[in-house]
Write a protein that holds these residues in place. Structure first.
Motif, PDB file in Angstrom:
ATOM      1  N   ALA A 195       0.822  -1.213  -0.091  1.00 27.77           N
ATOM      2  CA  ALA A 195      -0.048   0.015  -0.067  1.00 27.77           C
ATOM      3  C   ALA A 195       0.807   1.366   0.046  1.00 27.77           C
ATOM      4  CB  ALA A 195      -1.036   0.082   1.216  1.00 27.77           C
ATOM      5  N   VAL A 196       1.286   1.642  -1.115  1.00 29.26           N
ATOM      6  CA  VAL A 196       2.195   2.954  -1.376  1.00 29.26           C
ATOM      7  C   VAL A 196       1.322   3.664  -1.646  1.00 29.26           C
ATOM      8  CG1 VAL A 196       4.105   1.379  -1.791  1.00 29.26           C
ATOM      9  CG2 VAL A 196       3.041   2.126  -3.634  1.00 29.26           C
ATOM     10  N   PRO A 197       1.725   5.285  -1.590  1.00 27.29           N
ATOM     11  CA  PRO A 197       0.884   6.361  -2.008  1.00 27.29           C
ATOM     12  C   PRO A 197       1.146   6.490  -3.484  1.00 27.29           C
ATOM     13  CG  PRO A 197       2.532   7.063  -0.260  1.00 27.29           C
ATOM     14  CD  PRO A 197       2.634   5.352  -0.521  1.00 27.29           C
ATOM     15  N   GLY A 198      -0.261   6.560  -4.013  1.00 26.48           N
ATOM     16  CA  GLY A 198      -0.158   6.406  -5.452  1.00 26.48           C
ATOM     17  C   GLY A 198      -0.666   5.165  -6.130  1.00 26.48           C
ATOM     18  N   CYS A 199      -1.006   4.279  -5.282  1.00 29.07           N
ATOM     19  CA  CYS A 199      -1.292   2.939  -5.958  1.00 29.07           C
ATOM     20  C   CYS A 199      -2.918   2.785  -6.080  1.00 29.07           C
ATOM     21  CB  CYS A 199      -0.783   1.853  -5.256  1.00 29.07           C
ATOM     22  SG  CYS A 199      -1.567   1.509  -3.449  1.00 29.07           S
ATOM     23  N   ARG A 200      -3.358   1.700  -6.874  1.00 32.65           N
ATOM     24  CA  ARG A 200      -4.735   1.465  -6.887  1.00 32.65           C
ATOM     25  C   ARG A 200      -4.976   0.500  -5.706  1.00 32.65           C
ATOM     26  NH1 ARG A 200      -3.173   1.563 -12.776  1.00 32.65           N
ATOM     27  NH2 ARG A 200      -4.837   2.897 -13.958  1.00 32.65           N
ATOM     28  N   VAL A 201      -6.203   0.742  -5.425  1.00 33.83           N
ATOM     29  CA  VAL A 201      -6.727  -0.031  -4.237  1.00 33.83           C
ATOM     30  C   VAL A 201      -8.184  -0.324  -4.492  1.00 33.83           C
ATOM     31  CG1 VAL A 201      -5.133   0.819  -2.459  1.00 33.83           C
ATOM     32  CG2 VAL A 201      -7.622   1.848  -2.768  1.00 33.83           C
ATOM     33  N   LYS A 202      -8.665  -1.321  -3.307  1.00 40.66           N
ATOM     34  CA  LYS A 202     -10.066  -1.580  -3.730  1.00 40.66           C
ATOM     35  C   LYS A 202     -10.344  -1.332  -2.107  1.00 40.66           C
ATOM     36  CE  LYS A 202     -11.203  -3.190  -7.849  1.00 40.66           C
ATOM     37  NZ  LYS A 202     -12.272  -2.791  -8.769  1.00 40.66           N
ATOM     38  N   VAL A 203     -11.786  -0.791  -1.819  1.00 41.66           N
ATOM     39  CA  VAL A 203     -12.303  -0.713  -0.502  1.00 41.66           C
ATOM     40  C   VAL A 203     -13.758  -0.951  -0.633  1.00 41.66           C
ATOM     41  CG1 VAL A 203     -10.410   1.143   0.002  1.00 41.66           C
ATOM     42  CG2 VAL A 203     -12.612   1.785  -1.130  1.00 41.66           C
ATOM     43  N   ARG A 204     -14.206  -1.057   0.831  1.00 42.30           N
ATOM     44  CA  ARG A 204     -15.587  -1.356   0.832  1.00 42.30           C
ATOM     45  C   ARG A 204     -16.173   0.273   1.039  1.00 42.30           C
ATOM     46  NH1 ARG A 204     -18.888  -5.517  -0.463  1.00 42.30           N
ATOM     47  NH2 ARG A 204     -20.703  -5.576   1.019  1.00 42.30           N
ATOM     48  N   PHE A 205     -17.128   0.577   0.354  1.00 38.15           N
ATOM     49  CA  PHE A 205     -17.668   2.009   0.225  1.00 38.15           C
ATOM     50  C   PHE A 205     -19.016   1.877   0.087  1.00 38.15           C
ATOM     51  CE2 PHE A 205     -18.949   6.117  -1.101  1.00 38.15           C
ATOM     52  CZ  PHE A 205     -18.014   7.176  -0.039  1.00 38.15           C
ATOM     53  N   ALA A 206     -20.079   2.526   1.256  1.00 39.28           N
ATOM     54  CA  ALA A 206     -21.299   2.092   0.914  1.00 39.28           C
ATOM     55  C   ALA A 206     -22.051   0.860   0.539  1.00 39.28           C
ATOM     56  CB  ALA A 206     -22.041   3.240  -0.181  1.00 39.28           C
TER      57      ALA A 206
END
Length: 689
Positions: free
Chosen positions: A81-92
């Motif tokens: 998890a480095v700044p600028g990377c693509r991630v997936k998160v749980r949202f709504a």
């Protein structure tokens, strides 16, 4: 012989007595396990040992959610998890994508943070300066950062990320600057080479190669150890710029960014910039966001081209994006064009950029001779049909003389313009006295109505000749090539338009008919360039009509040979018009400056800021009711738009532009939070007809 009982095994009766104790022990063990599991769940996953809070910009194009949200970085994702990377998160309640902006030690969120679901790729594709740029562009155009980032960062291509990195090419000694720079005031290339950041607006002379000149500026920037960025309107200019950079910098020292490359090639070029393997990029609109390291120069060719106006939300203009980026990075800026946009003229007037224009005597010697023919008294005396013919006798004669020495270009307007009302005597476009918007007649016998503010005009008088009669002009593509083919039998006639653009024309007697923007260069230049139907171009119901007309004429005229070599430009139109005289004198900078002054006096862009709101009547009324307008604002409309919608134009003084954008973002946020239908918002639209 019977087996002897095991002394360790209790008798059968005692075994039955032990069953409740075993059951109770097992129940207690299960209860303890459940308590441990619940405790672990309450405590959550193990956080990362350092900076366990990730600020994530989720990919949700809703205005009220356009802000970073805090998530927990777990220990197993600490290295990825480095700044600028693509991630997936749980949202709504859903899993959505996003970009990790930064990692911090603590969060202001009072509750327990949800963990990152996944790191899509540890590749940092969103650099801090581009993240900052996306925020500024979203604020400037009253949009969302997620919409801007969709324009800025290409889709991921996993296979390309896994490819072996190519080592950066060793810096090579660039070629000596082109002799064309001797035509202009000195100092630009020297300043870039010494590490300074000059800003200039360059009016390119006919015959000079603008791509070679821009490549020289890029090479000077690279020589100072910095990166550079060049944006062009279309694929034809991109091919020329690519060739010029390859010649000046050498092979492998720049990349091309364009959607035409395909997903893999485009992402490969993007990664080369992002990783710092290459520091020079050339491309079309989206290249304005390219992650160039140590940016020292942004350059733009022909900023007046409407292809730089992004058709997707939030509708930013490439020139404005580059200027914001140059300001933030402390980089130099170079806007180059044969003509000059009004916005570029304002940059020179305000001192933000200096004027890079050749001396008037040199302009006259290198430019072709420009003459005007058409419905003048002298022309009518020589040719009684000059008022109605598309090709007067003098223009016909110029084509014949030009074909005797080489290729001839005839520019004719493209199709697709909307009907417009013009003065029946002098063909001046009919405009509203209140807001300068174009007038229309919605139905027969009805009063004239302004398309911008909806004001009815019972009686209209032409501000030029004073006549009150109007005529409608139907603007469409003419069969110019067929007509000229019959007029010049035995001559090769070639066509160049949007569906088929010629790359180049040989130095031979050939007649080329082209639409604006599709004119192919000729080897050695054209002997004659004829500009047809100029009144038709000037009848366009748009704020930029004259500015765009001069840009198109100048770009075509620049392809002609110099006057000393017999180059001749014939414009079929009215010689009394200021825009025509600007071409005759070859003074696009002076015309742009005068136009800027006229727009300031009329409270029009760029002397004012505008926003266009489009939606259903109810939605538009709700949005206007919530809009907190800054002082000095004017609301023009509503007027009917397409598909039953309505349109409103909001105009404010230039200094109130940021306040207007902020107010529009606030309204969009409230409506999005209440799940109301969106109202389309365009700040400073390129075309306002």
């Amino acid at each position: 012989m019977p087996e002897e009982p095991d002394p360790r095994t209790p008798p059968a009766g005692e075994q039955l007595d032990l069953l409740p104790e075993l059951a109770r022990a097992r129940a207690e063990a299960a209860e303890q396990t459940e308590r441990t599991r619940a405790k672990d769940q309450a405590r959550g996953p193990d956080p990362a040992p350092e900076r366990p809070v990730a600020r994530v910009l989720v990919d949700v194009p809703l205005a009220h959610l356009d802000k970073p949200f805090d998530y927990l970085v777990t220990a197993d994702l600490h290295d990825q998890a480095v700044p600028g990377c693509r991630v997936k998160v749980r949202f709504a309640g859903q899993e959505v994508g996003g970009f990790l902006l930064e990692r911090v030690a603590e969060s202001d969120h009072p509750g327990r943070l949800a963990p990152l679901r996944k790191v899509v790729s540890p590749e940092p594709v969103l650099h801090p300066e581009v993240a900052r740029l996306s925020l500024l562009v979203a604020e400037r155009y009253a949009g969302t950062r997620s919409d801007v980032l969709r324009l800025a960062i290409p889709p991921r291509h996993a296979r390309v990320e896994k490819e072996e990195r190519r080592p950066a090419a060793d810096p090579a000694a660039p070629l000596d600057p082109s002799p064309l720079w001797e035509h202009y005031p000195p100092g630009l290339l020297e300043g870039l080479r010494e590490g300074r950041s000059p800003r200039a607006v360059w009016s390119v002379l006919p015959g000079d190669d603008p791509m070679r000149g821009l490549a020289d500026a890029v090479a000077a920037t690279v020589a100072s150890g910095r990166g550079a960025l060049l944006c062009v309107p279309d694929h034809r200019d991109l091919a020329r710029a690519d060739a010029a950079l390859g010649e000046v910098l050498g092979v492998g020292r720049h990349v091309v960014l364009s959607a035409d490359l395909g997903p893999a090639a485009r992402y490969r070029a993007f990664l080369a910039l992002s990783r710092g393997d290459v520091r020079v990029a050339v491309g079309t609109r989206a290249a304005a966001y390219a992650p160039v390291h140590d940016l020292g120069l942004v350059t733009l060719w022909d900023d007046g081209d409407d292809l730089f106006a992004e058709p997707r939300a939030p509708y930013p203009h490439t020139r404005e994006v580059l200027l914001v980026r140059a300001h933030e990075a402390g980089a130099g800026a170079l806007l180059a064009a044969t003509s000059r946009s009004v916005e570029a003229a304002v940059l020179v007037e305000t001192g933000w950029a200096h004027d890079l224009t050749a001396h008037r005597d040199l302009r006259r010697s290198l430019a072709p001779r420009v003459s005007v023919t058409g419905a003048t008294d002298k022309e009518v005396e020589r040719d009684p049909f000059a008022r109605t013919t598309r090709l007067p006798t003098s223009a016909h004669r110029a084509i014949a003389e030009g074909l005797a020495h080489g290729p001839v270009l005839v520019q004719t307007p493209r199709s697709g313009y909307a009907p417009a009302l013009v003065c029946s005597t002098c063909r001046t476009p009919a405009r509203c006295a209140h807001c300068q918007g174009p007038l229309e007649q919605p139905r027969s016998q009805a009063d004239l109505t302004c398309r911008w503010c909806g004001t009815e005009v019972p009686e209209h008088r032409c501000p030029v000749c004073g006549q009150g009669s109007l005529r409608a002009v139907v603007l469409g593509e003419r069969r110019t090539a067929e007509e000229l083919g019959r007029s010049f039998p035995g001559t090769t006639v070639r066509r160049s338009s949007a569906d088929r653009v010629l790359d180049e024309v040989e130095d031979a007697p050939v007649l080329v008919v082209a639409t604006p923007g599709a004119e192919p260069p000729a080897r050695g230049g054209y002997t004659t360039v004829v500009l047809l139907d100029t009144w038709l171009v000037l009848a366009r119901p748009d704020l930029r009509t004259e500015e765009e007309a001069l840009r198109r004429w100048a770009n075509a005229a620049a392809l002609a040979r110099p006057a000393g070599e017999g180059g001749h430009v014939v414009l079929v139109g009215d010689p009394a018009l200021p825009v025509v005289q600007a071409l005759v004198r070859w003074d696009p900078a002076g015309f742009a400056g005068r136009t800027a002054q006229e727009r300031r006096e009329a409270h029009l862009p760029p002397g004012a800021r505008m926003a266009v709101l489009t939606g259903s009547p109810d939605d538009l009324a709700d949005a206007l009711g919530r809009l907190r307008l800054p002082p000095g604002a004017d609301v023009l409309g509503p007027v009917p738009d397409q598909d039953g919608a309505e349109r409103v134009v909001v105009r404010v003084p230039r200094r109130a532009g940021p306040a207007l954008s902020e107010a529009l973002r606030a309204v969009s946020g409230v409506r999005a939070a209440r799940k109301l239908p969106p109202v389309r918002v365009q700040v400073d639209p390129w075309s306002l007809g």
